[in-house]
Structures are given as structure tokens and as C-alpha cells.
Design a protein around this motif. Structure first.
Motif, PDB file in Angstrom:
ATOM      1  N   ASP A  24      51.551  34.944  27.691  1.00 41.04           N
ATOM      2  CA  ASP A  24      50.646  34.702  29.113  1.00 41.04           C
ATOM      3  C   ASP A  24      49.221  35.369  28.835  1.00 41.04           C
ATOM      4  O   ASP A  24      49.085  36.550  28.537  1.00 41.04           O
ATOM      5  CB  ASP A  24      51.301  35.504  30.370  1.00 41.04           C
ATOM      6  N   VAL A  26      46.730  36.356  31.019  1.00 47.49           N
ATOM      7  CA  VAL A  26      46.340  37.415  31.953  1.00 47.49           C
ATOM      8  C   VAL A  26      46.954  38.612  31.395  1.00 47.49           C
ATOM      9  O   VAL A  26      46.492  39.652  31.630  1.00 47.49           O
ATOM     10  CB  VAL A  26      46.792  36.925  33.393  1.00 47.49           C
ATOM     11  N   THR A  27      48.435  38.518  31.091  1.00 51.53           N
ATOM     12  CA  THR A  27      49.087  39.807  30.483  1.00 51.53           C
ATOM     13  C   THR A  27      48.318  40.455  29.575  1.00 51.53           C
ATOM     14  O   THR A  27      48.217  41.516  29.213  1.00 51.53           O
ATOM     15  CB  THR A  27      50.554  39.468  30.352  1.00 51.53           C
ATOM     16  N   VAL A  46      37.305  38.521  32.333  1.00 56.88           N
ATOM     17  CA  VAL A  46      38.567  38.757  33.237  1.00 56.88           C
ATOM     18  C   VAL A  46      38.391  37.378  34.173  1.00 56.88           C
ATOM     19  O   VAL A  46      39.238  36.611  34.378  1.00 56.88           O
ATOM     20  CB  VAL A  46      38.447  39.697  34.267  1.00 56.88           C
ATOM     21  N   VAL A  49      39.287  34.004  32.281  1.00 54.25           N
ATOM     22  CA  VAL A  49      40.734  34.131  31.687  1.00 54.25           C
ATOM     23  C   VAL A  49      41.879  33.939  32.979  1.00 54.25           C
ATOM     24  O   VAL A  49      42.692  33.020  32.950  1.00 54.25           O
ATOM     25  CB  VAL A  49      41.036  35.543  30.897  1.00 54.25           C
ATOM     26  N   GLU A  50      41.403  34.693  34.050  1.00 51.10           N
ATOM     27  CA  GLU A  50      42.370  34.364  35.222  1.00 51.10           C
ATOM     28  C   GLU A  50      42.180  33.005  35.750  1.00 51.10           C
ATOM     29  O   GLU A  50      42.993  32.337  36.364  1.00 51.10           O
ATOM     30  CB  GLU A  50      41.779  35.444  36.371  1.00 51.10           C
ATOM     31  N   THR A  53      43.850  30.210  33.633  1.00 49.65           N
ATOM     32  CA  THR A  53      45.255  30.480  33.831  1.00 49.65           C
ATOM     33  C   THR A  53      45.842  29.992  35.214  1.00 49.65           C
ATOM     34  O   THR A  53      46.677  29.118  35.411  1.00 49.65           O
ATOM     35  CB  THR A  53      45.777  31.819  33.633  1.00 49.65           C
TER      36      THR A  53
END
Length: 139
Positions: A24, A26-27, A46, A49-50, A53
């Protein structure tokens, strides 16, 4: 290279690694944010990527529809990551002009992928940009 360009590259790096590892994104990014072994992560990285996702199913669907002759799985993983970031910016990042989203994706493809990738990325994102206003209206 500007701060946003660096943030885009970092987002592509994280998305690429997550794709290749089957993890994942975000992880994976969260692990990087708190790690003293890695440079600080830009807020825009951030966001990208978020955002990718959160919208990945729709992003991948659009890439598949507009990547003439290519399946998502057949594309190089780095091209998938570049296209995902470019498409996210094109459709969901209201403060990024369409031309900038496409140009930045092309530059990333030039720097990170094959000689044919910039033209491929430009073609896919260019076809989607033509209908971007229609797509944004139903998002």
C-alpha cells in the motif's frame, strides 16, 4: 528542479515501489515520513500519494481506456506511476494547469523511463486532457 517537481518525483518513487512490492503506497509513505534515515517528505508528495491511492481505481480505468494498444499490466511500472501522478494532477488537483500536469509527467518519464515513454505518457494524458472538463464534471 522546483519543490513541486521534486515532490512529484518522490511520489512517483513511492508509487513505483508500492506497485512493484505489492504494498500500500500510503502505508509505505507513512513509514518514510517518520524515518530518520530518509530526507523529509514534502507535503505535496503526501497529497499526491494519498490522492492517487484514493482515486486509483478510476485513474487506472482511464489509463486503460486511453492507452491505445497497452494493458496496464504490460506497461513498465515506472510509466504506470508517472501516468497515475499525471492523471491525478490533471483531474483532481485544481491548482495545477492541465499543461503543467502533462509537461511534468513527460519530464518524469524522460528522467526515469525508456526513450519511448515520454511520447507514450504525452499521448495518454493528451487524449484524456481533451475530455478532462467532462470527466471533472462527473467526479
Amino acid at each position: 528542479m522546483g519543490a513541486r517537481s521534486k515532490a512529484r518525483k518522490r511520489a512517483v518513487d513511492v508509487l513505483y515501489e508500492a506497485d512493484v512490492r505489492g504494498a500500500d503506497a500510503v502505508t509505505l509513505l507513512a513509514e518514510r515520513v517518520g524515518s530518520p534515515d530518509v530526507p523529509p517528505v514534502n507535503d505535496y508528495t503526501v497529497t499526491l500519494v494519498e490522492g492517487v491511492t484514493a482515486h486509483q481505481a478510476r485513474i487506472d480505468e482511464l489509463i486503460t481506456e486511453h492507452a491505445e494498444g497497452w494493458t496496464l499490466q504490460r506497461m513498465p511500472a515506472v510509466d504506470r506511476a508517472v501516468l497515475r501522478v499525471g492523471l491525478y494532477e490533471l483531474l483532481w488537483a485544481g491548482d495545477v494547469p492541465d499543461a503543467v500536469a502533462i509537461d511534468e509527467a513527460i519530464e518524469l518519464a524522460k528522467a526515469l523511463s525508456t526513450d519511448d515513454s515520454p511520447r507514450f505518457v504525452n499521448g495518454v494524458l493528451g487524449r484524456i486532457a481533451v475530455i478532462a472538463d467532462q470527466l471533472r464534471a462527473v467526479l
